[in-house]
Design an enzyme around this catalytic site. Structure first.
Site, PDB file in Angstrom:
ATOM      1  N   ASP A  48       0.832  -1.205   0.000  1.00 59.44           N
ATOM      2  CA  ASP A  48       0.000   0.000   0.000  1.00 59.44           C
ATOM      3  C   ASP A  48       0.865   1.253   0.000  1.00 59.44           C
ATOM      4  O   ASP A  48       1.983   1.244   0.525  1.00 59.44           O
ATOM      5  CB  ASP A  48      -0.912  -0.039   1.244  1.00 59.44           C
ATOM      6  CG  ASP A  48      -2.082   0.932   1.128  1.00 59.44           C
ATOM      7  OD1 ASP A  48      -2.359   1.399   0.002  1.00 59.44           O
ATOM      8  OD2 ASP A  48      -2.718   1.217   2.155  1.00 59.44           O
ATOM      9  N   GLY A  49       0.337   2.308  -0.574  1.00 62.92           N
ATOM     10  CA  GLY A  49       1.004   3.606  -0.513  1.00 62.92           C
ATOM     11  C   GLY A  49       1.570   4.104  -1.842  1.00 62.92           C
ATOM     12  O   GLY A  49       2.229   5.152  -1.873  1.00 62.92           O
ATOM     13  N   ASN A  50       1.301   3.389  -2.917  1.00 64.30           N
ATOM     14  CA  ASN A  50       1.816   3.827  -4.226  1.00 64.30           C
ATOM     15  C   ASN A  50       1.278   5.198  -4.618  1.00 64.30           C
ATOM     16  O   ASN A  50       2.011   6.048  -5.126  1.00 64.30           O
ATOM     17  CB  ASN A  50       1.399   2.849  -5.334  1.00 64.30           C
ATOM     18  CG  ASN A  50       2.028   1.479  -5.178  1.00 64.30           C
ATOM     19  OD1 ASN A  50       2.928   1.297  -4.373  1.00 64.30           O
ATOM     20  ND2 ASN A  50       1.546   0.528  -5.959  1.00 64.30           N
ATOM     21  N   GLY A  51      -0.026   5.384  -4.387  1.00 65.27           N
ATOM     22  CA  GLY A  51      -0.665   6.633  -4.780  1.00 65.27           C
ATOM     23  C   GLY A  51      -0.088   7.813  -4.009  1.00 65.27           C
ATOM     24  O   GLY A  51       0.266   8.848  -4.598  1.00 65.27           O
ATOM     25  N   ARG A  52       0.029   7.644  -2.689  1.00 63.05           N
ATOM     26  CA  ARG A  52       0.573   8.727  -1.862  1.00 63.05           C
ATOM     27  C   ARG A  52       2.018   9.035  -2.242  1.00 63.05           C
ATOM     28  O   ARG A  52       2.442  10.186  -2.268  1.00 63.05           O
ATOM     29  CB  ARG A  52       0.478   8.355  -0.372  1.00 63.05           C
ATOM     30  CG  ARG A  52      -0.870   8.677   0.239  1.00 63.05           C
ATOM     31  CD  ARG A  52      -1.076   7.958   1.536  1.00 63.05           C
ATOM     32  NE  ARG A  52      -1.388   6.538   1.304  1.00 63.05           N
ATOM     33  CZ  ARG A  52      -1.476   5.635   2.265  1.00 63.05           C
ATOM     34  NH1 ARG A  52      -1.256   5.988   3.512  1.00 63.05           N
ATOM     35  NH2 ARG A  52      -1.789   4.399   1.975  1.00 63.05           N
ATOM     36  N   HIS A  93       2.446   3.361  -9.021  1.00 66.50           N
ATOM     37  CA  HIS A  93       2.190   1.936  -9.268  1.00 66.50           C
ATOM     38  C   HIS A  93       3.339   1.310 -10.068  1.00 66.50           C
ATOM     39  O   HIS A  93       3.731   0.178  -9.818  1.00 66.50           O
ATOM     40  CB  HIS A  93       0.869   1.741 -10.007  1.00 66.50           C
ATOM     41  CG  HIS A  93      -0.336   2.140  -9.192  1.00 66.50           C
ATOM     42  ND1 HIS A  93      -0.494   1.751  -7.875  1.00 66.50           N
ATOM     43  CD2 HIS A  93      -1.416   2.892  -9.498  1.00 66.50           C
ATOM     44  CE1 HIS A  93      -1.637   2.249  -7.409  1.00 66.50           C
ATOM     45  NE2 HIS A  93      -2.206   2.952  -8.378  1.00 66.50           N
ATOM     46  N   SER A 111      -7.636  -5.329  -5.187  1.00 62.19           N
ATOM     47  CA  SER A 111      -8.733  -5.894  -4.392  1.00 62.19           C
ATOM     48  C   SER A 111     -10.052  -5.803  -5.158  1.00 62.19           C
ATOM     49  O   SER A 111     -10.181  -5.052  -6.133  1.00 62.19           O
ATOM     50  CB  SER A 111      -8.853  -5.151  -3.059  1.00 62.19           C
ATOM     51  OG  SER A 111      -9.480  -3.897  -3.254  1.00 62.19           O
ATOM     52  N   LEU A 126      10.642 -20.617  -4.943  1.00 63.23           N
ATOM     53  CA  LEU A 126       9.765 -19.631  -4.303  1.00 63.23           C
ATOM     54  C   LEU A 126       8.371 -19.785  -4.903  1.00 63.23           C
ATOM     55  O   LEU A 126       8.222 -19.899  -6.112  1.00 63.23           O
ATOM     56  CB  LEU A 126      10.269 -18.198  -4.556  1.00 63.23           C
ATOM     57  CG  LEU A 126       9.373 -17.097  -3.978  1.00 63.23           C
ATOM     58  CD1 LEU A 126       9.451 -17.063  -2.454  1.00 63.23           C
ATOM     59  CD2 LEU A 126       9.753 -15.723  -4.531  1.00 63.23           C
ATOM     60  N   ARG A 183       1.892  -4.925   6.171  1.00 67.67           N
ATOM     61  CA  ARG A 183       1.213  -3.877   5.399  1.00 67.67           C
ATOM     62  C   ARG A 183       2.074  -2.628   5.438  1.00 67.67           C
ATOM     63  O   ARG A 183       2.466  -2.165   6.508  1.00 67.67           O
ATOM     64  CB  ARG A 183      -0.182  -3.560   5.936  1.00 67.67           C
ATOM     65  CG  ARG A 183      -0.874  -2.486   5.072  1.00 67.67           C
ATOM     66  CD  ARG A 183      -2.335  -2.305   5.371  1.00 67.67           C
ATOM     67  NE  ARG A 183      -2.936  -1.404   4.375  1.00 67.67           N
ATOM     68  CZ  ARG A 183      -4.187  -1.446   3.983  1.00 67.67           C
ATOM     69  NH1 ARG A 183      -4.994  -2.344   4.480  1.00 67.67           N
ATOM     70  NH2 ARG A 183      -4.654  -0.583   3.085  1.00 67.67           N
ATOM     71  N   SER A 188      -8.103  -4.758   5.006  1.00 72.21           N
ATOM     72  CA  SER A 188      -8.731  -4.516   3.702  1.00 72.21           C
ATOM     73  C   SER A 188      -9.083  -5.799   2.945  1.00 72.21           C
ATOM     74  O   SER A 188      -8.779  -5.933   1.752  1.00 72.21           O
ATOM     75  CB  SER A 188      -7.837  -3.607   2.843  1.00 72.21           C
ATOM     76  OG  SER A 188      -7.601  -2.376   3.494  1.00 72.21           O
ATOM     77  N   GLU A 211       0.860 -13.465  12.215  1.00 74.45           N
ATOM     78  CA  GLU A 211       1.397 -12.302  12.917  1.00 74.45           C
ATOM     79  C   GLU A 211       1.301 -11.131  11.937  1.00 74.45           C
ATOM     80  O   GLU A 211       1.360 -11.328  10.716  1.00 74.45           O
ATOM     81  CB  GLU A 211       2.871 -12.541  13.271  1.00 74.45           C
ATOM     82  CG  GLU A 211       3.121 -13.746  14.149  1.00 74.45           C
ATOM     83  CD  GLU A 211       2.700 -13.524  15.594  1.00 74.45           C
ATOM     84  OE1 GLU A 211       2.789 -12.375  16.064  1.00 74.45           O
ATOM     85  OE2 GLU A 211       2.279 -14.499  16.244  1.00 74.45           O
TER      86      GLU A 211
HETATM   87  C1  IPE Z   1      -5.511  -2.717  -0.180  1.00 79.33           C
HETATM   88  O1  IPE Z   1      -5.143  -1.391  -0.346  1.00 79.33           O
HETATM   89  C2  IPE Z   1      -5.499  -3.426  -1.491  1.00 79.33           C
HETATM   90  C3  IPE Z   1      -4.179  -3.612  -2.097  1.00 79.33           C
HETATM   91  C4  IPE Z   1      -3.042  -3.325  -1.562  1.00 79.33           C
HETATM   92  C5  IPE Z   1      -4.202  -4.191  -3.409  1.00 79.33           C
HETATM   93  P1  IPE Z   1      -6.239  -0.231  -0.515  1.00 79.33           P
HETATM   94  O2  IPE Z   1      -5.467   1.023  -0.611  1.00 79.33           O
HETATM   95  O3  IPE Z   1      -7.151  -0.564  -1.619  1.00 79.33           O
HETATM   96  O4  IPE Z   1      -7.038  -0.365   0.853  1.00 79.33           O
HETATM   97  P2  IPE Z   1      -7.881   0.724   1.642  1.00 79.33           P
HETATM   98  O5  IPE Z   1      -8.839   1.346   0.681  1.00 79.33           O
HETATM   99  O6  IPE Z   1      -6.906   1.722   2.164  1.00 79.33           O
HETATM  100  O7  IPE Z   1      -8.531  -0.048   2.748  1.00 79.33           O
HETATM  101  C1  IPE Z   2      -1.516   0.200  -3.289  1.00 79.18           C
HETATM  102  O1  IPE Z   2      -1.304   1.556  -3.344  1.00 79.18           O
HETATM  103  C2  IPE Z   2      -1.753  -0.422  -4.639  1.00 79.18           C
HETATM  104  C3  IPE Z   2      -3.155  -0.765  -4.904  1.00 79.18           C
HETATM  105  C4  IPE Z   2      -4.131  -0.736  -4.058  1.00 79.18           C
HETATM  106  C5  IPE Z   2      -3.467  -1.181  -6.253  1.00 79.18           C
HETATM  107  P1  IPE Z   2      -2.518   2.582  -3.352  1.00 79.18           P
HETATM  108  O2  IPE Z   2      -2.875   2.877  -4.751  1.00 79.18           O
HETATM  109  O3  IPE Z   2      -3.630   2.114  -2.504  1.00 79.18           O
HETATM  110  O4  IPE Z   2      -1.816   3.851  -2.695  1.00 79.18           O
HETATM  111  P2  IPE Z   2      -2.448   4.882  -1.690  1.00 79.18           P
HETATM  112  O5  IPE Z   2      -2.998   4.095  -0.527  1.00 79.18           O
HETATM  113  O6  IPE Z   2      -3.538   5.607  -2.424  1.00 79.18           O
HETATM  114  O7  IPE Z   2      -1.316   5.762  -1.293  1.00 79.18           O
HETATM  115 MG    MG Z   3      -4.077   2.380  -0.545  1.00 82.47          MG
END
Ligand code: IPE
Ligand code: IPE
Ligand code: MG
Length: 241
Positions: free
Chosen positions: A18-22, A35, A63, A129, A186, A194, A205
């Site tokens: 998580d966090g690619n967008g930010r 991404h 997801s 793996l 995470r 999520s 864990e």
């Molecule tokens: C969870 O991340 C799904 C994936 C990492 C693929 P999200 O960014 O979609 O989850 P929420 O919306 O913060 O719960």
């Molecule tokens: C996780 O990064 C990748 C996917 C859910 C596909 P996000 O795209 O959720 O990044 P944030 O949470 O918006 O930073």
């Molecule tokens: Mg996210």
């Protein structure tokens, strides 16, 4: 699969990337840049995993709820998945990585489905793996699909409801054949699951790190794994003296 009472090493690590967008937004870049960077990190982590003692690596890529995002972002992510499979196939084979997918593929583009089936078949004989990628995966959706099949079996007389067991349910999920995760990581500081592996994670864990996925490197994974080694996994029992 049954809970394995082995402590010390995380054989099956699952990651909510998580966090690619930010990461991209912080830099004033489009989310898709984040991404793309995230996909680079996947390559690096996959390469590092066997030497860190990981035998099973499961990563959450998309997801069942991620369809709520813009068409541009969804299509961009799908293109990244296809490109990853096309470009990494040779390397995965050379490195002995078996690649599999969990999630409902029926909603995915036919070309992507074909690439997924192709790489699964091509790498099926490998075991250095076990890489599992969750695409259009949701734990509740997985459960609903499994229950539909089990109920159909019961209605057809192939399954005795009284004989239904935890093993029957595990065996009907997308993760059939995979051990339960020992450790779920995470990134990005969010402390929720999520909809990721709800059944399978009963005794996993968890580790939550503030690092955004595009900044997550093998050295941080190594640090998390060494912390895991110090955990006392009791599985409901009492610590042995
Ligand atoms: C969870 O991340 C799904 C994936 C990492 C693929 P999200 O960014 O979609 O989850 P929420 O919306 O913060 O719960
Ligand atoms: C996780 O990064 C990748 C996917 C859910 C596909 P996000 O795209 O959720 O990044 P944030 O949470 O918006 O930073
Ligand atoms: Mg996210």
């Amino acid at each position: 699969m049954a809970i394995k009472e082995e402590t010390g090493r995380a054989r099956h690590v699952a990651i909510i990337m998580d966090g690619n967008g930010r990461w991209a937004t912080e830099r004033g870049w489009p989310r898709l840049v984040g991404h793309r960077k995230g996909a680079e990190r996947v390559k690096e982590i996959v390469r590092a995993a066997p030497d860190l003692g990981i035998e099973w690596l499961t990563i959450y890529a998309f997801s069942t709820e991620n369809w709520k995002r813009s068409t541009e972002e969804v299509l961009g992510l799908m293109a990244i998945f296809a490109r990853y499979i096309e470009r990494e196939a040779d390397r995965l084979a050379t490195e002995g990585v078996r690649m599999r997918f969990i999630g409902d593929r029926s909603r995915l583009d036919a070309k992507l489905q074909k690439l997924m089936a192709g790489i699964e078949a091509r790498t099926a004989q490998f075991s250095r793996l076990n890489l599992t990628v969750a695409i259009n995966y949701g734990g509740r959706d997985e459960m609903v699909r499994a229950m539909r099949r089990l109920c159909a079996d019961a209605a057809a007389g192939r399954l005795d409801p009284a004989a239904l067991s935890e093993a029957t349910i595990s065996g009907a999920l997308d993760t059939v054949g995979l051990p339960d995760p020992d450790l779920i990581i995470r990134t990005s500081g969010e402390t929720r699951t999520s909809n990721f592996l709800p059944w399978q994670s009963a005794y996993a864990e968890y580790e939550f790190t503030p690092t955004l996925w595009p900044d997550f490197r093998p050295d941080e994974l190594a640090t998390i794994l060494s912390r895991f080694g110090n955990r006392d996994r009791r599985f409901g029992g009492v610590r042995k003296a």
